[in-house]
Design a protein around this motif. Structure first.
Motif, PDB file in Angstrom:
ATOM      1  N   HIS A 104       0.814  -1.218   0.000  1.00  0.00           N
ATOM      2  CA  HIS A 104       0.000   0.000   0.000  1.00  0.00           C
ATOM      3  C   HIS A 104       0.850   1.271   0.000  1.00  0.00           C
ATOM      4  O   HIS A 104       0.416   2.296  -0.516  1.00  0.00           O
ATOM      5  N   ASN A 105       2.037   1.205   0.529  1.00  0.00           N
ATOM      6  CA  ASN A 105       2.941   2.344   0.465  1.00  0.00           C
ATOM      7  C   ASN A 105       3.393   2.580  -0.979  1.00  0.00           C
ATOM      8  O   ASN A 105       3.473   3.730  -1.433  1.00  0.00           O
ATOM      9  N   VAL A 106       3.666   1.516  -1.699  1.00  0.00           N
ATOM     10  CA  VAL A 106       4.049   1.648  -3.116  1.00  0.00           C
ATOM     11  C   VAL A 106       2.877   2.181  -3.932  1.00  0.00           C
ATOM     12  O   VAL A 106       3.051   3.070  -4.782  1.00  0.00           O
ATOM     13  N   ILE A 107       1.680   1.658  -3.692  1.00  0.00           N
ATOM     14  CA  ILE A 107       0.497   2.154  -4.402  1.00  0.00           C
ATOM     15  C   ILE A 107       0.310   3.653  -4.140  1.00  0.00           C
ATOM     16  O   ILE A 107       0.074   4.432  -5.068  1.00  0.00           O
ATOM     17  N   GLY A 108       0.431   4.059  -2.887  1.00  0.00           N
ATOM     18  CA  GLY A 108       0.295   5.474  -2.549  1.00  0.00           C
ATOM     19  C   GLY A 108       1.379   6.327  -3.182  1.00  0.00           C
ATOM     20  O   GLY A 108       1.118   7.436  -3.658  1.00  0.00           O
ATOM     21  N   GLY A 109       2.610   5.819  -3.213  1.00  0.00           N
ATOM     22  CA  GLY A 109       3.712   6.562  -3.821  1.00  0.00           C
ATOM     23  C   GLY A 109       3.535   6.750  -5.316  1.00  0.00           C
ATOM     24  O   GLY A 109       3.760   7.845  -5.852  1.00  0.00           O
ATOM     25  N   VAL A 110       3.113   5.696  -5.998  1.00  0.00           N
ATOM     26  CA  VAL A 110       2.888   5.793  -7.446  1.00  0.00           C
ATOM     27  C   VAL A 110       1.722   6.734  -7.741  1.00  0.00           C
ATOM     28  O   VAL A 110       1.800   7.576  -8.644  1.00  0.00           O
ATOM     29  N   ALA A 111       0.647   6.613  -6.970  1.00  0.00           N
ATOM     30  CA  ALA A 111      -0.509   7.496  -7.178  1.00  0.00           C
ATOM     31  C   ALA A 111      -0.136   8.954  -6.911  1.00  0.00           C
ATOM     32  O   ALA A 111      -0.513   9.852  -7.672  1.00  0.00           O
ATOM     33  N   TRP A 112       0.614   9.197  -5.834  1.00  0.00           N
ATOM     34  CA  TRP A 112       1.009  10.559  -5.504  1.00  0.00           C
ATOM     35  C   TRP A 112       1.946  11.128  -6.578  1.00  0.00           C
ATOM     36  O   TRP A 112       1.752  12.249  -7.048  1.00  0.00           O
ATOM     37  N   GLY A 113       2.951  10.369  -6.964  1.00  0.00           N
ATOM     38  CA  GLY A 113       3.902  10.838  -7.979  1.00  0.00           C
ATOM     39  C   GLY A 113       3.235  11.097  -9.317  1.00  0.00           C
ATOM     40  O   GLY A 113       3.494  12.107  -9.974  1.00  0.00           O
ATOM     41  N   SER A 114       2.368  10.199  -9.728  1.00  0.00           N
ATOM     42  CA  SER A 114       1.648  10.382 -11.001  1.00  0.00           C
ATOM     43  C   SER A 114       0.718  11.581 -10.930  1.00  0.00           C
ATOM     44  O   SER A 114       0.635  12.363 -11.880  1.00  0.00           O
ATOM     45  N   GLY A 115       0.020  11.710  -9.812  1.00  0.00           N
ATOM     46  CA  GLY A 115      -0.913  12.826  -9.663  1.00  0.00           C
ATOM     47  C   GLY A 115      -0.224  14.169  -9.695  1.00  0.00           C
ATOM     48  O   GLY A 115      -0.679  15.103 -10.353  1.00  0.00           O
ATOM     49  N   VAL A 116       0.903  14.275  -9.002  1.00  0.00           N
ATOM     50  CA  VAL A 116       1.649  15.536  -8.983  1.00  0.00           C
ATOM     51  C   VAL A 116       2.173  15.867 -10.380  1.00  0.00           C
ATOM     52  O   VAL A 116       2.095  17.001 -10.840  1.00  0.00           O
ATOM     53  N   THR A 117       2.680  14.860 -11.064  1.00  0.00           N
ATOM     54  CA  THR A 117       3.210  15.075 -12.413  1.00  0.00           C
ATOM     55  C   THR A 117       2.109  15.506 -13.376  1.00  0.00           C
ATOM     56  O   THR A 117       2.281  16.458 -14.158  1.00  0.00           O
ATOM     57  N   LEU A 118       0.981  14.814 -13.343  1.00  0.00           N
ATOM     58  CA  LEU A 118      -0.120  15.163 -14.239  1.00  0.00           C
ATOM     59  C   LEU A 118      -0.703  16.535 -13.905  1.00  0.00           C
ATOM     60  O   LEU A 118      -1.046  17.300 -14.804  1.00  0.00           O
ATOM     61  N   LEU A 119      -0.793  16.850 -12.626  1.00  0.00           N
ATOM     62  CA  LEU A 119      -1.314  18.154 -12.225  1.00  0.00           C
ATOM     63  C   LEU A 119      -0.399  19.283 -12.691  1.00  0.00           C
ATOM     64  O   LEU A 119      -0.853  20.300 -13.201  1.00  0.00           O
ATOM     65  N   ARG A 120       0.901  19.080 -12.570  1.00  0.00           N
ATOM     66  CA  ARG A 120       1.850  20.099 -13.027  1.00  0.00           C
ATOM     67  C   ARG A 120       1.743  20.300 -14.533  1.00  0.00           C
ATOM     68  O   ARG A 120       1.738  21.426 -15.032  1.00  0.00           O
ATOM     69  N   GLY A 121       1.639  19.197 -15.274  1.00  0.00           N
ATOM     70  CA  GLY A 121       1.495  19.302 -16.725  1.00  0.00           C
ATOM     71  C   GLY A 121       0.225  20.027 -17.126  1.00  0.00           C
ATOM     72  O   GLY A 121       0.219  20.857 -18.037  1.00  0.00           O
ATOM     73  N   ALA A 122      -0.869  19.730 -16.422  1.00  0.00           N
ATOM     74  CA  ALA A 122      -2.132  20.394 -16.728  1.00  0.00           C
ATOM     75  C   ALA A 122      -2.054  21.889 -16.423  1.00  0.00           C
ATOM     76  O   ALA A 122      -2.576  22.713 -17.187  1.00  0.00           O
ATOM     77  N   ARG A 123      -1.388  22.236 -15.324  1.00  0.00           N
ATOM     78  CA  ARG A 123      -1.253  23.658 -14.981  1.00  0.00           C
ATOM     79  C   ARG A 123      -0.399  24.383 -16.014  1.00  0.00           C
ATOM     80  O   ARG A 123      -0.697  25.528 -16.381  1.00  0.00           O
ATOM     81  N   LEU A 124       0.669  23.754 -16.490  1.00  0.00           N
ATOM     82  CA  LEU A 124       1.515  24.395 -17.502  1.00  0.00           C
ATOM     83  C   LEU A 124       0.767  24.557 -18.817  1.00  0.00           C
ATOM     84  O   LEU A 124       0.876  25.595 -19.479  1.00  0.00           O
ATOM     85  N   ARG A 125      -0.001  23.541 -19.218  1.00  0.00           N
ATOM     86  CA  ARG A 125      -0.779  23.657 -20.457  1.00  0.00           C
ATOM     87  C   ARG A 125      -1.826  24.758 -20.337  1.00  0.00           C
ATOM     88  O   ARG A 125      -2.046  25.529 -21.258  1.00  0.00           O
ATOM     89  N   ALA A 126      -2.479  24.814 -19.174  1.00  0.00           N
ATOM     90  CA  ALA A 126      -3.494  25.858 -18.975  1.00  0.00           C
ATOM     91  C   ALA A 126      -2.841  27.238 -18.985  1.00  0.00           C
ATOM     92  O   ALA A 126      -3.386  28.186 -19.563  1.00  0.00           O
ATOM     93  N   GLY A 127      -1.679  27.367 -18.365  1.00  0.00           N
ATOM     94  CA  GLY A 127      -0.974  28.649 -18.362  1.00  0.00           C
ATOM     95  C   GLY A 127      -0.541  29.059 -19.753  1.00  0.00           C
ATOM     96  O   GLY A 127      -0.644  30.236 -20.126  1.00  0.00           O
ATOM     97  N   ALA A 128      -0.083  28.099 -20.554  1.00  0.00           N
ATOM     98  CA  ALA A 128       0.314  28.412 -21.933  1.00  0.00           C
ATOM     99  C   ALA A 128      -0.909  28.804 -22.758  1.00  0.00           C
ATOM    100  O   ALA A 128      -0.844  29.717 -23.587  1.00  0.00           O
TER     101      ALA A 128
END
Length: 82
Positions: free
Chosen positions: A48-72
């Protein structure tokens, strides 16, 4: 020695709390200790720690990408030339 409340809590919500603890800094600090003291199995904690880590890392990465696309798109961020 861990309180009976912690054993009951981790018995009922253990896996869910381990996954969600990745998103909360203070909770992320203490969850492994309390989980171990409440006798959560090592395998359950690691899975469950690995599942949480992958979900957190993926979520942060996708959120950052979405914010950059929206800003552009709004002209707030200039796309890089490289």
């Amino acid at each position: 020695m861990v309180s009976p409340w912690a054993r009951v809590f981790f018995g009922k919500y253990g896996p869910r709390s381990i996954v969600l603890a990745r998103c909360t800094p203070i909770v992320r600090t203490f969850t492994p200790s309390v989980s171990g003291m409440s006798r959560t199995s090592h395998r359950t904690f690691v899975v469950h720690n690995v599942i949480g880590g992958v979900a957190w890392g993926s979520g942060v990465t996708l959120l950052r990408g979405a914010r950059l696309r929206a800003g552009a798109h709004l002209g707030l961020v200039r796309p890089s030339s490289g």
